[in-house]
Each structure stands twice: as C-alpha cells, then as structure tokens.
Design a protein around this motif. Structure first.
Motif, short mmCIF file in Angstrom:
data_model
loop_
_atom_site.label_atom_id
_atom_site.label_comp_id
_atom_site.label_asym_id
_atom_site.label_seq_id
_atom_site.Cartn_x
_atom_site.Cartn_y
_atom_site.Cartn_z
N TYR A 124 88.69 180.67 -54.71
CA TYR A 124 88.00 179.68 -55.55
C TYR A 124 88.78 178.37 -55.58
N ASN A 125 90.11 178.47 -55.82
CA ASN A 125 90.94 177.26 -55.92
C ASN A 125 91.01 176.52 -54.59
N GLN A 126 91.15 177.28 -53.50
CA GLN A 126 91.22 176.64 -52.19
C GLN A 126 89.92 175.92 -51.86
N ASN A 127 88.81 176.53 -52.21
CA ASN A 127 87.52 175.89 -51.96
C ASN A 127 87.38 174.62 -52.79
N ALA A 128 87.85 174.69 -54.05
CA ALA A 128 87.80 173.51 -54.92
C ALA A 128 88.68 172.40 -54.38
N GLU A 129 89.90 172.74 -53.92
CA GLU A 129 90.81 171.74 -53.39
C GLU A 129 90.28 171.17 -52.09
N LYS A 130 89.62 172.01 -51.29
CA LYS A 130 89.04 171.54 -50.03
C LYS A 130 88.02 170.44 -50.31
N PHE A 131 87.15 170.68 -51.27
CA PHE A 131 86.14 169.69 -51.58
C PHE A 131 86.73 168.51 -52.35
N ASN A 132 87.83 168.74 -53.08
CA ASN A 132 88.50 167.63 -53.75
C ASN A 132 89.12 166.70 -52.72
N ILE A 211 101.51 175.04 -49.59
CA ILE A 211 100.29 174.60 -48.93
C ILE A 211 100.54 174.39 -47.44
N ASN A 212 99.57 174.79 -46.62
CA ASN A 212 99.59 174.49 -45.19
C ASN A 212 99.06 173.07 -45.01
N LEU A 213 99.97 172.12 -44.78
CA LEU A 213 99.59 170.72 -44.68
C LEU A 213 98.70 170.44 -43.47
N VAL A 214 98.92 171.16 -42.37
CA VAL A 214 98.10 170.93 -41.18
C VAL A 214 96.62 171.18 -41.51
N GLU A 215 96.36 172.24 -42.25
CA GLU A 215 94.98 172.56 -42.61
C GLU A 215 94.40 171.52 -43.56
N ARG A 216 95.16 171.18 -44.62
CA ARG A 216 94.62 170.28 -45.63
C ARG A 216 94.49 168.84 -45.12
#
Length: 360
Positions: A124-132, A211-216
């Motif tokens: 849930y948090n990763q999905n929220a941060e992805k869209f953030n 956090i994996n910076l490459v992904e974000r």
C-alpha cells in the motif's frame, strides 16, 4: 512460577507476531512462539534446523544489509526497526519488520524481539509513494505546460493593447485588461501551488526507509520523458547498478529531485538534454542532475543556497522564482546528513551533486 509471569507467557503464546529469543554463544534459537508456525508453516521444535532454509530465501539485495544489521544488533548498536524481504517459491515477496534488542545478561547474551509480516502495508505504502512521485513530477510539468500558453496569451494581449491605443473603445480595452490580469494571476497561482507543495515538505521530521533509488528515480524520469515532445527536451537516467539502496525520506527526497529537474527545465532551451545519474560507493550514494542549459552566472553562484537569494531569476519561458527553492533543497539534503554542491558554466550547463550516506 509467579502468576504474572505465567500470564505474560500466555500472551506471548497467543501474540500474532513471531517472538523469538536467540542465544549468541550457541548461535541457536532458544524460544519461538506459535506464530512462527502460522507465518511460515514451520515447526517450532525444528526451528533451528529450518532456519538456514528460511535465511536462504532472503532477497539477494537484502542479504548484505541483513548481515550488517545482525552484526550491529549483536553489538548493541542497532536501535531501528529492520525491514527485509523473503522470496517465496514463486518469487513472490514477503516483507518483514524485525524489532529486536540485545541483552548482555550475565553468562548469556541474547537477541530477542518480534517479527511482523508487513507485506500488505508495504504494498500500500509503495503504491502511494509511486503515485506521489508521479504527482510531484506531474506538478512540475504542468507548471510549464499550463503556465506557458497563459504567458503567451498575456504577451499577445499586451501587443494587441498597444496596437489598439488609438482605437477609442473603452469596453474593448477593459476586456484586454481583464485578460492580461487573469493570465498573470493564473500563472502566479500555478507556481504558488507548486512552490507550496515543496515548501511544506521541509516543515516535518524525516521518515526514513531503505529505498531502491533506481526504481523510484526511474519512475520520475519516465514521467518527464513522456513530455519530451511538449517541452522540447530529452531526459535520461544513468545508473551504475540495477539497484542502489539508501535510507531516505522518499517523499521529501523525491521533491528535492523534482525541484532540481524543474530548475533544469526552466534554464535549458528546447533541444537540450537533462540527465539524472545514480552511483554508489561502500558508504555513500551519489545523485546527479545535469543539464546543458544556460548555466548559473559566476557572480551569483556563492549565494545560490541562501534564502531569497539574489541568484533568483525567471526561467527561459518566463517562469517566476521565489528564491526559496534551493534553500529548502539544501535543508532537506542536510536533514539526510548529506551534502549538495554544483558545477556550472554560463552557456554550457549545470550539474548538481547530492551525496547521501547509505544508512542502515
């Protein structure tokens, strides 16, 4: 055995989290509650025989990290919660949160603590941060896409107003005045909204995660790349490894990168190139944002990170600047115990460097 101890043991037995006690001298688990069997379908009495297989399921990116945390925990130097990933038979990921402490009891040193399955919460948090992350980059893009036509309309209205000075029609001149004022106020509103989103991020404490910076960062760059034709710029991400981890407040740090990329957009003409780079050393991560734009004048470079700096200037497309952005960027980087600097030459471009400690 005292009643209160029996009652406490009963609570541990019924607790949904896995509770364990690990003896450092023998390197064996001396106690684990029934939650172990519910979480991994194992057998409590065979936990030490099953432990190697469980550890072998650690995500490859987390193994060195887990080993380092174990050493620090065994020395009483680790106080933070540790989040790790286990891989299932079908490569599905199970996220775990380990809360443990070191107890140097006389004659027997142990590690004890709780393990919780946080897979659902993490997703849930990763999905929220992805869209953030997408939201932040989208705001920067919209500040250019929306404000640009309004500035053009404002300029054309000004030219039309000059050409109609000899035309005695008060109603027409009032309409032109309303259009000019509306365009100016709309542009200011757009930039004020984006600036406010960024300013608010420096007013609360950091919430660090590994956090994996490459992904974000990849999500951010991909979002900008989708607007290359609109902005007339090319965006690329260069990374020294497929995955690079750091302990950061993802929301705040991604706002920093969006601010730096947003500034690069402001001062890079059409046809230019903006590059985001990621590399790592044993203890640090280096993030770069480079452009081949107009650069920063030498006489204002020393004041760039000051509040209301004299280095503030409008962008090539008329974007306004409050002069506070780079001050807040530096503040957030310092909160991460990092450092930021830049290299710039007029008409050749600018490169910003952010060095961050990897953390736990």
């Amino acid at each position: 055995m005292p009643d209160h101890v029996v009652q406490f043991q009963h609570l541990i037995e019924e607790f949904p989290s896995v509770f364990f006690v690990f003896d450092l001298a023998s390197q064996r688990i001396t106690y684990v509650n029934p939650a172990y069997e519910r979480m991994w379908n194992g057998h409590r009495e065979q936990v030490n025989e099953e432990l190697p297989e469980l550890l072998a399921r650690l995500h490859p990116d987390d193994r060195d990290y887990a080993a380092d945390c174990f050493v620090r925990l065994s020395q009483g130097l680790l106080r933070e919660n540790v989040e790790l990933r286990l891989l299932g038979p079908g490569e599905e990921v199970q996220w775990l949160c380990v809360r443990a402490s070191y107890r140097p009891d006389s004659g027997q040193s142990t590690l004890s603590g709780f393990i919780d399955d946080i897979t659902v919460e993490k997703a849930y948090n990763q999905n929220a941060e992805k869209f953030n992350t997408k939201k932040n980059s989208t705001l920067e893009i919209l500040s250019h896409d929306l404000a640009g036509p309004l500035r053009l309309m404002q300029s054309l209205t000004g030219q039309l107003n000059q050409q109609l000075q000899t035309y005695p029609d008060p109603h027409l001149h009032e309409l032109l005045r309303v259009i000019t004022v509306t365009c100016r106020e709309s542009v200011d509103l757009i930039h004020d909204f984006v600036d406010n989103e960024f300013f608010e991020s420096s007013n609360v404490e950091l919430k660090r995660e590994r956090i994996n910076l490459v992904e974000r960062v990849g999500i951010m760059v991909d979002n900008y790349s989708r607007t290359e034709l609109t902005l007339g710029l090319t965006f690329t991400l260069e990374s020294s490894a497929p995955a690079i981890y750091a302990s950061i407040d993802e929301n705040k740090f991604m706002q920093v990168l969006n601010n730096l990329v947003g500034n690069a957009i402001k001062f890079t003409p059409s046809g230019g190139h903006i590059r985001v780079g990621l590399s790592e050393s044993p203890d640090h991560v280096l993030v770069t944002v480079a452009d081949d734009g107009i650069g920063i004048p030498a006489d204002v470079q020393d004041a760039l990170f000051e509040k209301f700096t004299r280095a503030r200037r409008p962008g090539l497309r008329g974007e306004k600047s409050t002069g506070l952005g780079m001050s807040i960027v530096r503040t957030i980087v310092l909160l991460h115990e990092g450092r930021i600097w830049f290299e710039s030459q007029e008409n050749q471009g600018t490169t910003f460097y952010i060095e961050l400690p990897k953390g736990v």
